[in-house]
Design an enzyme around this catalytic site. Structure first.
Site, PDB file in Angstrom:
ATOM      1  N   ASN A   1      62.895  -5.260  92.632  1.00 28.10           N
ATOM      2  CA  ASN A   1      63.369  -5.583  93.983  1.00 28.10           C
ATOM      3  C   ASN A   1      63.608  -4.352  94.846  1.00 28.10           C
ATOM      4  O   ASN A   1      63.604  -4.442  96.070  1.00 28.10           O
ATOM      5  CB  ASN A   1      64.606  -6.468  93.913  1.00 28.10           C
ATOM      6  CG  ASN A   1      64.212  -7.891  93.563  1.00 28.10           C
ATOM      7  OD1 ASN A   1      63.169  -8.363  93.997  1.00 28.10           O
ATOM      8  ND2 ASN A   1      65.024  -8.567  92.768  1.00 28.10           N
TER       9      ASN A   1
ATOM     10  N   GLU B   1      62.199  -7.363  83.335  1.00 24.43           N
ATOM     11  CA  GLU B   1      62.876  -6.068  83.492  1.00 24.43           C
ATOM     12  C   GLU B   1      64.141  -6.104  82.641  1.00 24.43           C
ATOM     13  O   GLU B   1      64.917  -7.065  82.740  1.00 24.43           O
ATOM     14  CB  GLU B   1      63.351  -5.905  84.939  1.00 24.43           C
ATOM     15  CG  GLU B   1      62.382  -5.306  85.883  1.00 24.43           C
ATOM     16  CD  GLU B   1      63.036  -5.080  87.248  1.00 24.43           C
ATOM     17  OE1 GLU B   1      63.016  -3.949  87.714  1.00 24.43           O
ATOM     18  OE2 GLU B   1      63.550  -6.045  87.850  1.00 24.43           O
TER      19      GLU B   1
ATOM     20  N   HIS C   1      65.912  -9.502  83.564  1.00 20.55           N
ATOM     21  CA  HIS C   1      65.469 -10.030  84.851  1.00 20.55           C
ATOM     22  C   HIS C   1      64.054 -10.589  84.748  1.00 20.55           C
ATOM     23  O   HIS C   1      63.070  -9.842  84.691  1.00 20.55           O
ATOM     24  CB  HIS C   1      65.547  -8.919  85.915  1.00 20.55           C
ATOM     25  CG  HIS C   1      65.189  -9.374  87.282  1.00 20.55           C
ATOM     26  ND1 HIS C   1      64.568  -8.574  88.203  1.00 20.55           N
ATOM     27  CD2 HIS C   1      65.343 -10.570  87.888  1.00 20.55           C
ATOM     28  CE1 HIS C   1      64.377  -9.247  89.319  1.00 20.55           C
ATOM     29  NE2 HIS C   1      64.825 -10.474  89.149  1.00 20.55           N
TER      30      HIS C   1
ATOM     31  N   SER D   1      69.250 -10.594  89.889  1.00 20.58           N
ATOM     32  CA  SER D   1      68.171  -9.799  90.478  1.00 20.58           C
ATOM     33  C   SER D   1      68.699  -8.564  91.180  1.00 20.58           C
ATOM     34  O   SER D   1      67.934  -7.701  91.563  1.00 20.58           O
ATOM     35  CB  SER D   1      67.367 -10.653  91.461  1.00 20.58           C
ATOM     36  OG  SER D   1      68.225 -11.229  92.405  1.00 20.58           O
TER      37      SER D   1
HETATM   38  N1  CAA Z   1      56.691 -23.001  87.378  1.00 26.06           N
HETATM   39  C1  CAA Z   1      55.801 -22.941  86.375  1.00 26.06           C
HETATM   40  N2  CAA Z   1      54.492 -22.750  86.539  1.00 26.06           N
HETATM   41  C2  CAA Z   1      54.041 -22.644  87.797  1.00 26.06           C
HETATM   42  C3  CAA Z   1      54.894 -22.709  88.915  1.00 26.06           C
HETATM   43  C4  CAA Z   1      56.284 -22.896  88.659  1.00 26.06           C
HETATM   44  N3  CAA Z   1      57.176 -22.932  89.635  1.00 26.06           N
HETATM   45  N4  CAA Z   1      54.159 -22.550  90.033  1.00 26.06           N
HETATM   46  C5  CAA Z   1      52.881 -22.399  89.646  1.00 26.06           C
HETATM   47  N5  CAA Z   1      52.825 -22.447  88.296  1.00 26.06           N
HETATM   48  C6  CAA Z   1      51.638 -22.330  87.455  1.00 26.06           C
HETATM   49  C7  CAA Z   1      50.659 -23.431  87.715  1.00 26.06           C
HETATM   50  O1  CAA Z   1      51.030 -24.595  87.034  1.00 26.06           O
HETATM   51  C8  CAA Z   1      49.378 -22.843  87.192  1.00 26.06           C
HETATM   52  O2  CAA Z   1      49.366 -22.900  85.783  1.00 26.06           O
HETATM   53  P1  CAA Z   1      48.026 -23.304  85.013  1.00 26.06           P
HETATM   54  O3  CAA Z   1      47.009 -22.264  85.382  1.00 26.06           O
HETATM   55  O4  CAA Z   1      48.440 -23.260  83.591  1.00 26.06           O
HETATM   56  O5  CAA Z   1      47.693 -24.639  85.496  1.00 26.06           O
HETATM   57  C9  CAA Z   1      49.514 -21.361  87.555  1.00 26.06           C
HETATM   58  O6  CAA Z   1      50.927 -21.136  87.790  1.00 26.06           O
HETATM   59  C10 CAA Z   1      48.756 -21.017  88.797  1.00 26.06           C
HETATM   60  O7  CAA Z   1      49.211 -21.889  89.836  1.00 26.06           O
HETATM   61  P2  CAA Z   1      48.293 -22.468  90.981  1.00 26.06           P
HETATM   62  O8  CAA Z   1      46.893 -22.588  90.478  1.00 26.06           O
HETATM   63  O9  CAA Z   1      48.956 -23.698  91.520  1.00 26.06           O
HETATM   64  O10 CAA Z   1      48.428 -21.442  92.144  1.00 26.06           O
HETATM   65  P3  CAA Z   1      48.065 -19.913  92.212  1.00 26.06           P
HETATM   66  O11 CAA Z   1      46.866 -19.540  91.422  1.00 26.06           O
HETATM   67  O12 CAA Z   1      48.113 -19.631  93.639  1.00 26.06           O
HETATM   68  O13 CAA Z   1      49.310 -19.178  91.495  1.00 26.06           O
HETATM   69  C11 CAA Z   1      51.422 -18.171  91.540  1.00 26.06           C
HETATM   70  C12 CAA Z   1      50.609 -19.412  91.880  1.00 26.06           C
HETATM   71  C13 CAA Z   1      51.429 -17.950  90.028  1.00 26.06           C
HETATM   72  C14 CAA Z   1      52.836 -18.427  92.028  1.00 26.06           C
HETATM   73  C15 CAA Z   1      50.745 -16.921  92.220  1.00 26.06           C
HETATM   74  O14 CAA Z   1      50.562 -17.173  93.589  1.00 26.06           O
HETATM   75  C16 CAA Z   1      51.558 -15.659  92.089  1.00 26.06           C
HETATM   76  O15 CAA Z   1      51.530 -14.992  91.060  1.00 26.06           O
HETATM   77  N6  CAA Z   1      52.316 -15.302  93.160  1.00 26.06           N
HETATM   78  C17 CAA Z   1      53.184 -14.145  93.158  1.00 26.06           C
HETATM   79  C18 CAA Z   1      54.452 -14.494  92.432  1.00 26.06           C
HETATM   80  C19 CAA Z   1      55.402 -13.333  92.364  1.00 26.06           C
HETATM   81  O16 CAA Z   1      55.191 -12.254  92.883  1.00 26.06           O
HETATM   82  N7  CAA Z   1      56.539 -13.578  91.710  1.00 26.06           N
HETATM   83  C20 CAA Z   1      57.585 -12.619  91.612  1.00 26.06           C
HETATM   84  C21 CAA Z   1      58.551 -12.881  92.708  1.00 26.06           C
HETATM   85  S1  CAA Z   1      59.845 -11.702  92.698  1.00 26.06           S
HETATM   86  C22 CAA Z   1      60.925 -12.264  91.570  1.00 26.06           C
HETATM   87  O17 CAA Z   1      60.784 -13.277  90.951  1.00 26.06           O
HETATM   88  C23 CAA Z   1      62.080 -11.383  91.361  1.00 26.06           C
HETATM   89  C24 CAA Z   1      63.242 -11.584  92.228  1.00 26.06           C
HETATM   90  O18 CAA Z   1      64.322 -11.211  91.800  1.00 26.06           O
HETATM   91  C25 CAA Z   1      63.180 -12.123  93.594  1.00 26.06           C
END
Ligand code: CAA
Length: 279
Positions: free
Chosen positions: A186, A148, A136, A115
């Site tokens: 990031n 990315e 990424h 990342s």
């Molecule tokens: N692995 C796989 N699937 C997952 C999961 C995981 N760890 N966590 C949640 N999900 C899935 C759920 O199973 C659900 O799937 P279905 O609709 O098929 O059942 C779906 O995601 C939605 O989950 P929830 O209904 O439980 O919860 P939600 O609607 O609140 O969504 C979320 C959860 C998808 C995490 C949402 O809150 C979200 O998009 N959050 C932002 C995430 C984000 O910004 N990620 C990027 C982070 S930065 C990064 O990754 C880069 C880095 O280098 C740090």
């Protein structure tokens, strides 16, 4: 495809490769307990989709048939594409890339899911830096639509084209970034999260009000403090340190409160406590 590292990111990448792109996937992790835990997590994700009617029993069986695992890089099974997703440690990644490039055919593409570490630096440990690239993925990999793509200084156009095509075959949209600290995601996301932690530190508002403002006021799925806990405060701190160290500007200085929480072992969801509590 071979995926090195069976943590949450590696498992998500391998699952999408096997399920969406229908590729044979070999997971390699030198920690047998992590490998077992990762494969159990993969089973859980598939079982959830079967229960929700998003995946048939036949589909689950064929995904499982495509998946193999091993506990040593020396057991890598002649992959034409490798994605490395081990922890953010430049020396560890360089060691893995040196080993892989010795074991695999010269044309194999070696991608890193880093990342924030320089792709050029990781590539220089391999025998064919032109075949090394950054790929990424975002967490959670099965849900997030973006990958990315980061060519290093020596990455060839053919490597870039193949990697973009693979990401698309996995159902993802790609963007391309220069090999600079934090790439695009990031570079923008971490200063935002860091600023939210500074706002909390300064008592501008409660944690809930900071999150609700950004969640409902700017239509984000999570507020920045919830997202920081989800990503891991240690990861956020490590990325801020890379931005601050390599770009030098004080605007990237990690929040004192972020450092304190990490020092306390409050790392977010994974440790049961971060900015919020996860009993
Ligand atoms: N692995 C796989 N699937 C997952 C999961 C995981 N760890 N966590 C949640 N999900 C899935 C759920 O199973 C659900 O799937 P279905 O609709 O098929 O059942 C779906 O995601 C939605 O989950 P929830 O209904 O439980 O919860 P939600 O609607 O609140 O969504 C979320 C959860 C998808 C995490 C949402 O809150 C979200 O998009 N959050 C932002 C995430 C984000 O910004 N990620 C990027 C982070 S930065 C990064 O990754 C880069 C880095 O280098 C740090």
């Amino acid at each position: 495809m071979c995926v090195v590292g069976a943590g949450q990111m590696g498992i998500g990448i391998g699952l999408v490769a096997a399920r969406v792109a229908k590729l044979d996937v070999q997971f390699i992790d030198s920690n047998p307990a992590q490998l077992e835990k990762g494969l159990l997590f993969l089973d859980k994700l598939l079982a959830k989709d079967v229960a929700k009617g998003k995946c048939t029993e036949d589909e689950r069986a064929s995904v499982k048939e495509r998946i193999t695992s091993a506990s040593s890089i020396s057991q890598v099974a002649g992959a034409d594409f490798v994605v490395e997703a081990v922890s953010e440690n430049a020396e560890l990644k360089r060691k893995i890339f040196a080993e892989l490039s010795q074991l695999l055919p010269a044309e194999t593409i070696l991608a890193t899911n880093t990342s924030s570490i320089s792709i050029t630096k990781i590539a220089s440990a391999s025998q064919k830096p032109e075949n090394v690239i950054g790929m990424h993925f975002m967490n959670p990999v099965p849900v997030m639509r973006l990958v990315e793509i980061i060519p290093g200084l020596q990455t060839s156009q053919a490597t870039l084209d193949t990697t973009v095509a693979l990401a698309q075959k996995m159902g993802k949209t790609t963007t391309t970034s220069q090999d600079v600290p934090g790439f695009i995601a990031n570079r923008l996301l971490m200063p935002y999260i860091n600023e939210a932690i500074i706002a909390l530190q300064e008592g501008i508002a409660t944690r809930e009000d900071i999150d609700t403002t950004m969640k409902l006021g700017t239509n984000n799925p999570m507020g920045p403090l919830t997202l920081a806990d989800f990503i891991g405060l240690d990861t956020c701190l490590a990325i801020m340190k890379v931005l601050h160290g390599e770009l030098g500007d004080t605007k990237y200085r990690p929040a004192v409160l972020l450092q304190k929480y990490v020092d306390a072992g409050w790392l977010g969801v994974k440790s049961g406590k971060g900015i919020y509590e996860y009993p």
